[in-house]
Design a protein around this motif. Structure first.
Motif, PDB file in Angstrom:
ATOM      1  N   SER A  78     -14.286  42.640 -31.458  1.00  0.00           N
ATOM      2  CA  SER A  78     -15.491  42.521 -32.280  1.00  0.00           C
ATOM      3  C   SER A  78     -16.331  41.381 -31.723  1.00  0.00           C
ATOM      4  O   SER A  78     -15.851  40.546 -30.958  1.00  0.00           O
ATOM      5  CB  SER A  78     -15.135  42.255 -33.743  1.00  0.00           C
ATOM      6  N   SER A 124     -16.300  46.915 -41.274  1.00  0.00           N
ATOM      7  CA  SER A 124     -14.946  47.464 -41.115  1.00  0.00           C
ATOM      8  C   SER A 124     -14.733  48.535 -42.176  1.00  0.00           C
ATOM      9  O   SER A 124     -15.291  48.456 -43.274  1.00  0.00           O
ATOM     10  CB  SER A 124     -13.874  46.370 -41.236  1.00  0.00           C
ATOM     11  N   ASP A 125     -13.954  49.517 -41.806  1.00  0.00           N
ATOM     12  CA  ASP A 125     -13.617  50.614 -42.721  1.00  0.00           C
ATOM     13  C   ASP A 125     -14.857  51.242 -43.362  1.00  0.00           C
ATOM     14  O   ASP A 125     -14.854  51.594 -44.536  1.00  0.00           O
ATOM     15  CB  ASP A 125     -12.646  50.141 -43.808  1.00  0.00           C
ATOM     16  N   PRO A 154     -17.675  45.918 -34.386  1.00  0.00           N
ATOM     17  CA  PRO A 154     -16.655  46.301 -33.413  1.00  0.00           C
ATOM     18  C   PRO A 154     -17.309  46.460 -32.042  1.00  0.00           C
ATOM     19  O   PRO A 154     -18.301  47.180 -31.914  1.00  0.00           O
ATOM     20  CB  PRO A 154     -16.141  47.649 -33.928  1.00  0.00           C
TER      21      PRO A 154
END
Length: 190
Positions: A106, A175-176, A91
């Motif tokens: 990103s 991500s996450d 990101p």
């Protein structure tokens, strides 16, 4: 046939915001300064929604150029896989991200395991890069193939280049709170 230039002559091309062709540990790359990234999309006839990669000489150079804080997990993964055939998508926002991934949040980053290209990057700074091919076609695998595709674009000399794998880099995205593999060994990277 593309002109084959010394490192010093190729650096002058980059200072004039011209694209160049470089060796990597995977497949030959089209490269230019991030501020001239639009020239790569034009050459490749590539849609602008397909981002370019920011390639650096080492992790420290990329961190400095992006001037964004890195999570410890990003740093650990980068130290583990670089230099090498892995692109990390993180990101990011800022001018370099906007230049290589317009409207995106990103950015793909890579440090190649190719000493000659690392040396060029140390002198030129991080560069916008992608494979040498027209969008949707298979990438060039050699300097000769790259030269036939884009005969007006200079190559980093001298030839022959160090051997490459012929396989585009693996792409991993954060991500996450974890890593996912976006690309293992595709047939082309458009």
């Amino acid at each position: 046939m593309s002109p084959i230039l010394s490192m010093e002559a190729l650096l002058l091309c980059l200072q004039r915001d011209e694209p160049v062709i470089i060796p990597t540990d995977t497949v030959p790359g089209l490269a230019t300064r991030p501020c001239a990234a639009q020239k790569i999309w034009t050459l490749k006839q590539r849609p602008r929604q397909k981002p370019l990669i920011l390639m650096g000489a080492d992790l420290a150079q990329l961190e400095q150029a992006l001037a964004s804080p890195w999570l410890p997990e990003w740093h650990q993964e980068a130290e583990r896989v670089w230099p090498g055939p892995v692109t990390l998508v993180l990101p990011m926002v800022g001018p370099i991200c906007e230049a290589l991934n317009p409207g995106g949040v990103s950015l793909g980053l890579r440090v190649p395991a190719c000493a000659r290209t690392q040396e060029l990057l140390r002198h030129a700074g991080p560069m916008a890069t992608t494979s040498v091919n027209r969008s949707g076609e298979a990438p060039a695998l050699t300097a000769e193939e790259a030269s036939l595709l884009f005969p007006e674009i200079p190559l980093l000399g001298p030839l022959p280049w160090p051997p490459n794998s012929g396989i585009p880099s693996q792409v991993r995205a954060w991500s996450d709170g974890g890593w996912s593999v976006l690309r293992v060994q595709p047939s082309n990277i458009g």
